[in-house]
Write a protein that holds these residues in place. Structure first.
Motif, PDB file in Angstrom:
ATOM      1  N   GLY A 369       0.851  -1.161   0.225  1.00 24.81           N
ATOM      2  CA  GLY A 369       0.014   0.083  -0.029  1.00 24.81           C
ATOM      3  C   GLY A 369       0.891   1.202  -0.014  1.00 24.81           C
ATOM      4  N   GLY A 370       1.912   1.048   0.200  1.00 14.65           N
ATOM      5  CA  GLY A 370       2.972   2.262   0.219  1.00 14.65           C
ATOM      6  C   GLY A 370       3.317   2.539  -1.315  1.00 14.65           C
ATOM      7  N   THR A 371       3.051   2.062  -2.189  1.00 14.42           N
ATOM      8  CA  THR A 371       3.521   2.100  -3.660  1.00 14.42           C
ATOM      9  C   THR A 371       2.349   2.827  -4.202  1.00 14.42           C
ATOM     10  OG1 THR A 371       4.341  -0.099  -3.398  1.00 14.42           O
ATOM     11  CG2 THR A 371       4.056   0.919  -5.688  1.00 14.42           C
ATOM     12  N   THR A 372       2.668   4.194  -4.539  1.00 16.35           N
ATOM     13  CA  THR A 372       1.688   5.070  -5.191  1.00 16.35           C
ATOM     14  C   THR A 372       2.275   5.810  -6.291  1.00 16.35           C
ATOM     15  OG1 THR A 372       2.365   6.925  -3.854  1.00 16.35           O
ATOM     16  CG2 THR A 372       0.689   5.345  -3.048  1.00 16.35           C
ATOM     17  N   ALA A 373       1.335   6.075  -7.429  1.00 14.47           N
ATOM     18  CA  ALA A 373       1.458   6.635  -8.461  1.00 14.47           C
ATOM     19  C   ALA A 373       0.628   7.699  -8.857  1.00 14.47           C
ATOM     20  CB  ALA A 373       2.130   5.678  -9.712  1.00 14.47           C
ATOM     21  N   GLU A 374       0.922   8.875  -9.402  1.00 16.91           N
ATOM     22  CA  GLU A 374       0.147   9.789  -9.868  1.00 16.91           C
ATOM     23  C   GLU A 374       0.314  10.322 -11.196  1.00 16.91           C
ATOM     24  OE1 GLU A 374      -0.673  13.337  -7.577  1.00 16.91           O
ATOM     25  OE2 GLU A 374      -1.018  12.023  -5.678  1.00 16.91           O
ATOM     26  N   LEU A 375      -0.542  10.105 -12.185  1.00 22.24           N
ATOM     27  CA  LEU A 375      -0.540  10.317 -13.563  1.00 22.24           C
ATOM     28  C   LEU A 375      -1.292  11.392 -14.166  1.00 22.24           C
ATOM     29  CD1 LEU A 375       1.075   9.566 -16.516  1.00 22.24           C
ATOM     30  CD2 LEU A 375      -0.541   7.799 -16.459  1.00 22.24           C
ATOM     31  N   THR A 376      -0.880  12.585 -14.593  1.00 20.31           N
ATOM     32  CA  THR A 376      -1.812  13.755 -14.847  1.00 20.31           C
ATOM     33  C   THR A 376      -1.293  14.253 -16.180  1.00 20.31           C
ATOM     34  OG1 THR A 376      -1.917  14.353 -12.519  1.00 20.31           O
ATOM     35  CG2 THR A 376      -2.375  16.116 -13.990  1.00 20.31           C
ATOM     36  N   ASP A 377      -2.339  14.796 -16.910  1.00 20.58           N
ATOM     37  CA  ASP A 377      -2.423  15.177 -18.356  1.00 20.58           C
ATOM     38  C   ASP A 377      -1.336  14.238 -18.894  1.00 20.58           C
ATOM     39  OD1 ASP A 377      -2.814  16.901 -20.445  1.00 20.58           O
ATOM     40  OD2 ASP A 377      -1.273  18.390 -19.352  1.00 20.58           O
ATOM     41  N   ALA A 378      -1.798  13.313 -19.454  1.00 15.24           N
ATOM     42  CA  ALA A 378      -0.934  12.219 -19.912  1.00 15.24           C
ATOM     43  C   ALA A 378      -1.787  11.627 -21.139  1.00 15.24           C
ATOM     44  CB  ALA A 378      -0.495  11.064 -19.358  1.00 15.24           C
ATOM     45  N   LYS A 379      -0.767  11.320 -22.362  1.00 16.23           N
ATOM     46  CA  LYS A 379      -1.330  10.518 -23.295  1.00 16.23           C
ATOM     47  C   LYS A 379      -0.698   9.345 -23.549  1.00 16.23           C
ATOM     48  CE  LYS A 379      -3.280  14.299 -26.305  1.00 16.23           C
ATOM     49  NZ  LYS A 379      -4.588  13.591 -26.313  1.00 16.23           N
ATOM     50  N   ILE A 380      -1.255   8.176 -23.774  1.00 12.65           N
ATOM     51  CA  ILE A 380      -0.720   6.799 -24.045  1.00 12.65           C
ATOM     52  C   ILE A 380      -1.226   6.236 -25.185  1.00 12.65           C
ATOM     53  CG2 ILE A 380      -0.070   4.653 -23.188  1.00 12.65           C
ATOM     54  CD1 ILE A 380      -0.787   5.708 -20.209  1.00 12.65           C
ATOM     55  N   LEU A 381      -0.661   6.120 -26.363  1.00 14.11           N
ATOM     56  CA  LEU A 381      -0.872   5.823 -27.675  1.00 14.11           C
ATOM     57  C   LEU A 381      -0.155   4.683 -28.238  1.00 14.11           C
ATOM     58  CD1 LEU A 381      -0.536   9.269 -29.152  1.00 14.11           C
ATOM     59  CD2 LEU A 381      -2.372   8.475 -27.896  1.00 14.11           C
ATOM     60  N   ASP A 382      -0.898   3.757 -28.882  1.00  7.04           N
ATOM     61  CA  ASP A 382      -0.443   2.561 -29.690  1.00  7.04           C
ATOM     62  C   ASP A 382       0.488   1.561 -28.786  1.00  7.04           C
ATOM     63  OD1 ASP A 382      -1.133   3.453 -32.118  1.00  7.04           O
ATOM     64  OD2 ASP A 382       0.356   5.084 -32.026  1.00  7.04           O
ATOM     65  N   PHE A 383      -0.103   1.224 -27.410  1.00  7.02           N
ATOM     66  CA  PHE A 383       0.287   0.322 -26.535  1.00  7.02           C
ATOM     67  C   PHE A 383      -0.003  -1.190 -26.847  1.00  7.02           C
ATOM     68  CE2 PHE A 383      -3.461   2.291 -25.205  1.00  7.02           C
ATOM     69  CZ  PHE A 383      -4.003   1.454 -24.778  1.00  7.02           C
ATOM     70  N   ASP A 384       0.816  -2.110 -26.636  1.00  5.31           N
ATOM     71  CA  ASP A 384       0.416  -3.612 -26.980  1.00  5.31           C
ATOM     72  C   ASP A 384      -0.467  -3.997 -25.773  1.00  5.31           C
ATOM     73  OD1 ASP A 384       2.077  -3.275 -29.370  1.00  5.31           O
ATOM     74  OD2 ASP A 384       4.087  -4.167 -28.349  1.00  5.31           O
ATOM     75  N   MET A 385      -0.217  -3.925 -24.641  1.00  5.69           N
ATOM     76  CA  MET A 385      -0.905  -4.689 -23.697  1.00  5.69           C
ATOM     77  C   MET A 385      -2.028  -3.569 -23.029  1.00  5.69           C
ATOM     78  SD  MET A 385       0.106  -7.715 -24.078  1.00  5.69           S
ATOM     79  CE  MET A 385      -0.425  -8.454 -22.518  1.00  5.69           C
ATOM     80  N   THR A 397      -3.606   6.915  -9.201  1.00  4.11           N
ATOM     81  CA  THR A 397      -4.519   8.059  -9.518  1.00  4.11           C
ATOM     82  C   THR A 397      -4.375   8.755 -10.963  1.00  4.11           C
ATOM     83  OG1 THR A 397      -4.755   8.720  -7.142  1.00  4.11           O
ATOM     84  CG2 THR A 397      -5.471  10.477  -8.803  1.00  4.11           C
ATOM     85  N   LEU A 398      -5.361   8.489 -11.486  1.00  2.66           N
ATOM     86  CA  LEU A 398      -5.247   9.112 -12.987  1.00  2.66           C
ATOM     87  C   LEU A 398      -5.958  10.518 -13.180  1.00  2.66           C
ATOM     88  CD1 LEU A 398      -5.696   5.832 -15.106  1.00  2.66           C
ATOM     89  CD2 LEU A 398      -3.393   6.713 -14.319  1.00  2.66           C
ATOM     90  N   ARG A 399      -5.488  11.359 -13.826  1.00  2.00           N
ATOM     91  CA  ARG A 399      -6.154  12.696 -13.900  1.00  2.00           C
ATOM     92  C   ARG A 399      -5.842  13.110 -15.421  1.00  2.00           C
ATOM     93  NH1 ARG A 399      -8.113  14.576  -9.075  1.00  2.00           N
ATOM     94  NH2 ARG A 399      -6.984  13.728  -7.293  1.00  2.00           N
ATOM     95  N   GLY A 400      -7.023  13.237 -16.070  1.00  2.00           N
ATOM     96  CA  GLY A 400      -6.737  13.899 -17.417  1.00  2.00           C
ATOM     97  C   GLY A 400      -6.047  12.881 -18.293  1.00  2.00           C
ATOM     98  N   VAL A 401      -6.093  11.599 -18.259  1.00  2.52           N
ATOM     99  CA  VAL A 401      -5.281  10.722 -19.027  1.00  2.52           C
ATOM    100  C   VAL A 401      -6.068  10.054 -20.216  1.00  2.52           C
ATOM    101  CG1 VAL A 401      -4.104   8.525 -18.920  1.00  2.52           C
ATOM    102  CG2 VAL A 401      -4.016   9.992 -17.088  1.00  2.52           C
ATOM    103  N   SER A 402      -5.413  10.109 -21.262  1.00  5.03           N
ATOM    104  CA  SER A 402      -6.000   9.545 -22.531  1.00  5.03           C
ATOM    105  C   SER A 402      -5.208   8.408 -23.112  1.00  5.03           C
ATOM    106  CB  SER A 402      -5.918  10.791 -23.820  1.00  5.03           C
ATOM    107  OG  SER A 402      -6.400  10.262 -24.818  1.00  5.03           O
ATOM    108  N   ALA A 403      -6.074   7.080 -23.245  1.00  2.47           N
ATOM    109  CA  ALA A 403      -5.218   6.066 -23.943  1.00  2.47           C
ATOM    110  C   ALA A 403      -5.959   5.673 -25.137  1.00  2.47           C
ATOM    111  CB  ALA A 403      -5.491   4.857 -22.903  1.00  2.47           C
ATOM    112  N   GLU A 404      -5.261   5.593 -26.277  1.00  2.00           N
ATOM    113  CA  GLU A 404      -5.842   5.256 -27.361  1.00  2.00           C
ATOM    114  C   GLU A 404      -5.086   4.172 -28.289  1.00  2.00           C
ATOM    115  OE1 GLU A 404      -5.925   8.551 -30.044  1.00  2.00           O
ATOM    116  OE2 GLU A 404      -6.166  10.078 -28.320  1.00  2.00           O
ATOM    117  N   ARG A 405      -5.479   3.111 -28.674  1.00  2.00           N
ATOM    118  CA  ARG A 405      -5.186   1.975 -29.386  1.00  2.00           C
ATOM    119  C   ARG A 405      -4.396   1.207 -28.725  1.00  2.00           C
ATOM    120  NH1 ARG A 405      -4.599   6.943 -32.501  1.00  2.00           N
ATOM    121  NH2 ARG A 405      -2.364   6.753 -32.165  1.00  2.00           N
TER     122      ARG A 405
END
Length: 574
Positions: A369-385, A397-405
């Motif tokens: 539970g001490g492992t944390t990540a915050e991702l803000t205003d991000a684009k993740i494109l053309d990922f295999d998995m 925690t994700l804020r304003g994240v876009s994942a495509e394809r």
């Protein structure tokens, strides 16, 4: 007026047969003198005092001065040496030893077999220009120095050591094949400009013990360990420098905190930027390409700040592991064979304005539970998995994240927690968001468009808390809840022309669902009959009726009443 003395072993009017006699004459006069030496090999130990210049009359290198063992040139005063070759062996104090005053070596070659080439002692000032130093190290200990256009080759130790509060400027010089470091700065100050370091067996350029080191416009190639290293609370900066074919491009550890700008770390065998053991550091506008393991690694309590960096053509992009931290802003990661962003094992990382393209995974977290990540205003494109995958007990925690394809947008498994705000997933071949195991998925204003299977799915004993979200044109199901998955969907909309809006198990509460598609509740099949198997019991070969059986007991008491009111009591242990 400078008095001129000429050294000519074969004689001549007004000449001296050896260098020592000319120096004695000049010292006795007590004024500025110039000693000119005709070409030849002189086996002498020189002691220079006062304001004296030693110069070869022929081309540079035409005059060789050597002794079998120890110091060749001992200096105290204001001394200039031009064009000589000085050769010594076992010179622990230095082939050239400057005790006091100032010394300038210009177009001088020094060969120190098993010893020190040049030694600048405390409070002295030594200038080295267009000179070559071979086999031994050059030491500035508490001295001031200026090194320009020099070459340091095959040092059996550190090629250049700046120690004990020395201050040295090094320009346009080259360091080749050092057995330890090309340049070591320890509890001292140094500035390297336009230098090249190759083939060092340990860190090519090392700052340790509270050193202040500036590296500007330099090149480091083919070093066995780190290209640059800042350790032990060292400070300084690195600008416009390129490191190629090192184990680590730059290593920062044990409280060091450099500023690194506009640098390139290419084809490093392990890591490009490596921060560990409470190291910090600010890294701006750097490029890391072709890292063999991790482009940017923060581990064992490291805490770098990375801004405007580019990562490409390697294995893992950014990894924060083993109780480390990191802040990463305006980072571009693309064309990797592994995960772009990784946070493991009680580490904490913040990512903002990140772009990830053509990587198997975007963000991956794992740990307690001490492992944390915050991702803000991000684009993740053309990922295999998966664009985001959280497992273990990690929290994301994700804020304003876009994942495509890709295959899967956002996923949480085991006991992980995934919080999604104002994010979107589109054109995925499986689903938009998935929770499995006992994971918890909380989403607000999540939009999934064009998923080829489902928009949102929960399996196992996962919990879904989703509100104000949209699932558009998902081929099979907008929302699917299987097994013992529970939760709440509030104010959500499912649109499209085919498939099912929600397929659920009755454990998820639907509040204000907006859809024109059907909602189906999955009917759980009746449980199969219970089958009890008894082993090691009696075996009957005929039908048995009205029997009472007991076995594998220590003691059994049976009571039975017959019509004749006779009682029979028997104790059986079978």
């Amino acid at each position: 007026m400078v008095k001129r003395y000429v050294v000519a072993p074969h004689g001549g009017r007004g000449t001296h047969p050896d260098i020592g006699s000319a120096l004695r004459a000049a010292t006795a006069r007590g004024r500025a003198a110039r000693v000119e030496i005709t070409p030849g090999h002189y086996e002498e130990r020189l002691s220079v005092r006062g304001e004296i210049e030693l110069a070869a009359l022929g081309d540079a290198g035409s005059v060789v001065v050597s002794v079998p063992r120890g110091t060749v040139l001992d200096v105290s005063g204001s001394v200039v040496v031009r064009g000589l070759v000085l050769v010594g062996r076992d010179a622990d104090a230095g082939v050239v030893d400057c005790h006091a005053g100032s010394l300038t070596l210009d177009r001088v070659a020094i060969r120190a077999h098993n010893g020190v080439c040049a030694h600048a002692r405390p409070s002295t000032s030594v200038t080295l220009t267009d000179s070559e130093f071979r086999y031994g190290r050059t030491v500035f200990a508490g001295a001031g120095g200026h090194v320009e256009r020099c070459r340091f080759t095959d040092a059996a130790d550190n090629a250049l050591a700046v120690i004990e509060n020395a201050r040295v400027l090094v320009r346009d010089s080259r360091f080749d094949g050092s057995r330890i470091h090309g340049v070591r700065v320890s509890d001292a100050w140094a500035h390297l400009v336009g230098c090249e370091v190759t083939g060092a067996e340990q860190a090519a350029v090392m700052a340790d013990t509270r050193a202040e080191l500036t590296v500007e416009g330099c090149t480091v190639v083919a070093t066995h360990m780190a290209g640059l290293a800042f350790i032990e609370q060292s400070r300084g900066s690195v600008h416009g420098t390129r490191v190629t074919d090192a184990e680590n491009g730059i290593l920062v550890a044990s409280g060091a905190d450099p500023t690194v700008r506009g640098c390139v770390f290419a084809d490093c065998r392990d890591t490009g930027i490596h921060v560990q053991d409470s190291g910090r550091g600010t890294f701006e506008d750097c490029e890391i390409t072709g890292a063999g393991n991790v482009a940017v690694l923060s581990t064992r309590g490291g805490a770098p700040r990375v801004t405007g960096c580019r990562v490409s053509a390697g294995n893992v992009g950014i990894a924060v592991t083993d109780k480390a931290r990191g802040h990463f802003t305006r980072v571009d990661v693309h064309d990797l064979t592994g995960v772009a962003l990784r946070v493991w094992d009680e580490s904490k990382a913040e990512f903002a304005q990140v772009r990830v393209e053509r990587c198997p995974f975007g963000l991956e977290t794992r740990g307690n539970g001490g492992t944390t990540a915050e991702l803000t205003d991000a684009k993740i494109l053309d990922f295999d998995m998966a664009a985001v995958a959280a497992v273990g007990q990690s929290r994301v925690t994700l804020r304003g994240v876009s994942a495509e394809r890709g295959l899967l947008g956002f996923g949480a498994g085991e006991e992980a927690q995934l919080h999604v705000h104002d994010s979107e997933v589109s054109a995925v071949s499986t689903g938009g968001a998935l929770a499995f195991g006992t994971a918890r998925l909380v989403a607000r204003n999540l939009t999934v468009t064009g998923a080829e299977s489902y928009g949102l799915c929960g399996t196992g004993s996962a919990y879904l808390d989703v509100a104000d979200s949209r699932f558009e044109n998902c081929a099979a199901t907008g929302v699917r809840c299987d097994d013992a998955c529970g939760g709440r969907l509030a104010g959500c909309a499912v649109t499209g022309t085919t498939g099912v809006a929600v397929q659920h198990n009755g454990r998820v509460k639907l509040v204000s669902l907006r859809t024109s598609l059907p909602v189906r509740e999955i009917t759980e099949p009746a449980p199969p009959p219970t089958i009890v198997n008894h082993y090691h019991g009696p075996v009957f070969v005929e039908a048995v009726h009205s029997a009472q059986l007991a076995w594998n007991n220590t003691n059994v008491i049976q009571q039975q009443t017959h019509q004749s009111n006779e009682s029979d009591q028997d104790g059986v242990g079978r």
